[in-house]
Scaffold this motif. Sequence first.
Motif, PDB file in Angstrom:
ATOM      1  N   TYR A 105      46.193  40.586  30.923  1.00 39.53           N
ATOM      2  CA  TYR A 105      46.778  39.300  31.288  1.00 39.53           C
ATOM      3  C   TYR A 105      45.665  38.459  31.882  1.00 39.53           C
ATOM      4  CZ  TYR A 105      47.483  42.281  35.409  1.00 39.53           C
ATOM      5  OH  TYR A 105      47.314  43.198  36.404  1.00 39.53           O
ATOM      6  N   GLU A 106      45.839  37.165  31.861  1.00 42.53           N
ATOM      7  CA  GLU A 106      44.738  36.288  32.267  1.00 42.53           C
ATOM      8  C   GLU A 106      44.611  36.213  33.780  1.00 42.53           C
ATOM      9  OE1 GLU A 106      43.715  32.740  29.999  1.00 42.53           O
ATOM     10  OE2 GLU A 106      45.708  32.988  29.124  1.00 42.53           O
ATOM     11  N   ILE A 107      43.391  36.430  34.257  1.00 42.49           N
ATOM     12  CA  ILE A 107      43.111  36.286  35.689  1.00 42.49           C
ATOM     13  C   ILE A 107      41.718  35.697  35.880  1.00 42.49           C
ATOM     14  CG2 ILE A 107      44.568  38.103  36.676  1.00 42.49           C
ATOM     15  CD1 ILE A 107      42.151  39.988  36.415  1.00 42.49           C
ATOM     16  N   ASP A 108      41.507  35.114  37.051  1.00 39.36           N
ATOM     17  CA  ASP A 108      40.172  34.621  37.407  1.00 39.36           C
ATOM     18  C   ASP A 108      39.507  35.704  38.243  1.00 39.36           C
ATOM     19  OD1 ASP A 108      37.944  33.459  38.531  1.00 39.36           O
ATOM     20  OD2 ASP A 108      38.893  31.479  38.717  1.00 39.36           O
ATOM     21  N   ILE A 109      38.746  36.544  37.560  1.00 42.41           N
ATOM     22  CA  ILE A 109      38.226  37.734  38.224  1.00 42.41           C
ATOM     23  C   ILE A 109      37.224  37.378  39.326  1.00 42.41           C
ATOM     24  CG2 ILE A 109      36.485  38.126  36.427  1.00 42.41           C
ATOM     25  CD1 ILE A 109      38.431  40.881  38.222  1.00 42.41           C
ATOM     26  N   GLN A 110      36.466  36.323  39.112  1.00 40.77           N
ATOM     27  CA  GLN A 110      35.482  35.901  40.106  1.00 40.77           C
ATOM     28  C   GLN A 110      36.176  35.543  41.432  1.00 40.77           C
ATOM     29  OE1 GLN A 110      32.075  35.733  39.818  1.00 40.77           O
ATOM     30  NE2 GLN A 110      31.855  34.950  41.915  1.00 40.77           N
ATOM     31  N   LYS A 111      37.213  34.753  41.314  1.00 43.87           N
ATOM     32  CA  LYS A 111      37.963  34.309  42.500  1.00 43.87           C
ATOM     33  C   LYS A 111      38.591  35.520  43.201  1.00 43.87           C
ATOM     34  CE  LYS A 111      40.529  29.987  42.915  1.00 43.87           C
ATOM     35  NZ  LYS A 111      41.468  29.162  42.116  1.00 43.87           N
ATOM     36  N   ILE A 112      39.185  36.396  42.392  1.00 43.69           N
ATOM     37  CA  ILE A 112      39.833  37.586  42.939  1.00 43.69           C
ATOM     38  C   ILE A 112      38.821  38.448  43.691  1.00 43.69           C
ATOM     39  CG2 ILE A 112      40.832  39.808  42.224  1.00 43.69           C
ATOM     40  CD1 ILE A 112      42.412  38.204  40.102  1.00 43.69           C
ATOM     41  N   ALA A 113      37.644  38.625  43.089  1.00 42.16           N
ATOM     42  CA  ALA A 113      36.620  39.461  43.721  1.00 42.16           C
ATOM     43  C   ALA A 113      36.167  38.849  45.050  1.00 42.16           C
ATOM     44  CB  ALA A 113      35.436  39.643  42.773  1.00 42.16           C
ATOM     45  N   GLU A 114      36.017  37.532  45.066  1.00 39.41           N
ATOM     46  CA  GLU A 114      35.578  36.874  46.305  1.00 39.41           C
ATOM     47  C   GLU A 114      36.604  37.074  47.423  1.00 39.41           C
ATOM     48  OE1 GLU A 114      34.846  32.850  45.085  1.00 39.41           O
ATOM     49  OE2 GLU A 114      33.059  33.437  43.927  1.00 39.41           O
ATOM     50  N   HIS A 115      37.892  36.922  47.085  1.00 38.08           N
ATOM     51  CA  HIS A 115      38.938  37.139  48.094  1.00 38.08           C
ATOM     52  C   HIS A 115      39.009  38.601  48.510  1.00 38.08           C
ATOM     53  CE1 HIS A 115      40.276  33.079  47.184  1.00 38.08           C
ATOM     54  NE2 HIS A 115      41.019  33.144  48.273  1.00 38.08           N
TER      55      HIS A 115
END
Length: 573
Positions: free
Chosen positions: A481-491
Amino acid sequence: MKFQDNEKIASIFETIADALEFLNENAFKIRAYRNAAESIRNLNESITEIYSKPNPKKIEGVGKDLEQKIKEYIQTQKVAYLDELLEKVPYTLFRLKDIRGLGPRTLYKMFEKYRVRTLEDIKKLVFENDELKDISLLEKSIKKIREGIKLYEEGQSRFPLGVAYPIAKDLVDRVYKIDNVKKVEIAGSVRRGKETVGDLDILICTKDFNSVSKALANLEHKQIIAMGDTKVSLLLSNNMQVDFRLVNEDSFASALQYFSGSKEHNVRLRDIAIKKGFKLNEYGLFEKDKKIETKTEEDIYNALGLCYIKPTLRENKGEIEACLANKLPNVVELGDIKGDLHVHTNYSDGLMSLEEVIQEAIKRNYDYIAITDHSVSSYVANGLSVERLYDQLNEIDKLKDKYKGKIHILAGSEVDIKQNGELDFSDNVLKDLDIVIASIHQGFANSKEINTKRIISAIENPYVNIIAHPSGRLIGQRAPYEIDIQKIAEHAAKHKTALEINSFYLRLDLNDEHARLAKNAGAKICINTDTHTKENLDYMIYGVLTAQRGWIEKSDCLNTLNYSQLKQFLKKH
DNA sequence: GCCGTTTTCGGCCCGACTGTTTTCAGTCG
């Protein structure tokens, strides 16, 4: 980080290279386009931005001509040369190159003489004719192409690592039983731990090529694809191809290096060899005609002025530069893993009882194990209600006493992230658990923004410690499913929530690239098996290989910590 | 088509196997 225009231009160059291949153009010109595509794909900034500056920096492999084409694309969103080529080569031919035994030359001759454009056209041609003399195809070639088409239609072109690896290991055991076999090693993409593999490469050290190759041809198979002095290729009953390579002892190290790949890594290595006045091939490292003794792969790397690079890193994704700068990661090993933090029991959809899980974990010398059954919303997985969760907690409490001194048991849950981003259990319940995993099992079709938001809100929850299988993909079965992995990793980095590398071989999620990105964003990684059966516990190796491919070090991992360090991390604040 | 600390021309990574050839082309890794 992916840049759309970089991706687009790289793919245009690749298409041009494919078209030129059909037209039998100079092989080095074709390679130039491919090299440029690869180098553009690996850029760390947008190519449009690079060329918007007054003095754009030099891009490796891009000379005057290709630079012109890039600028043309930036201005007009197209490259005229490509359109020109596509007038000569129908686009439908490109995919058909994947048919084994049918390459660009033959395909193009078929197009020129018989105007074939589609799979159906080719089938008609080769199944209705036993020979096509005018394009030099006689009986044997036609037969080969027919077989290639059958395989192509069955679509078994790549296999998951978890399917290929056990087969490779079994073959190694069988080959060891053949007389005169001294050493056997798995090479190729299985050795590099790629998530899917096209075929198996097995390297055999022997003095007696003749008798060994005969014995190899007697291993169980569906078809013999090739049988020469140094190579035997078999098609197994599941349509997996295995290539056995025979080498003598002197060449074993260089052959192992060579056949482990990747191709791109090896090209770089041979380039370094040439610059140092050497020649490197599968038979050895040579200075003029003199062979330099190399007993191990490490000897070869050292002779080239490099340190040893593990197979999982050999993808030409910066490992050679890192090695030269003395910055090669010291990647995590299976032996570094101190426990499994994502395990299901028969309380939900696992097959083992609590006590069986614990005993199996002790057998594997783990310091700790977490019990993390599904939460209430996972109907299909028999998710636990709050009442059943507390029943389980009581039972785990007793087992903690019983197994004291033998293993640390963590009571946890794999809690669903609901459509609205809320968790399946309230904070009041979560606070009673030793460890909390959150994951998405529903609402896959949501937009990228919504899914990213759902995961981030779980990351921010003070009790959530790990996000499991962050992308939800199942290799060959379900797209992520589509996710913004960069943003998730930063959080995740900011809120001390680890991101999982799920070791189940159809998941491997995070994948290698995402794991590397998460590490660079400062997030902790946790390698778990998501065990449902006893065998699943042994899938940890696939997660570790994926982690290595993502340049993950022991110190980046949550479950390489000892128990007291782990407890410290799980407190979050 | 790119590239250059022996080169602005002449290299470019390299070899095995098969089939249709008798010196090589095509495919594959």
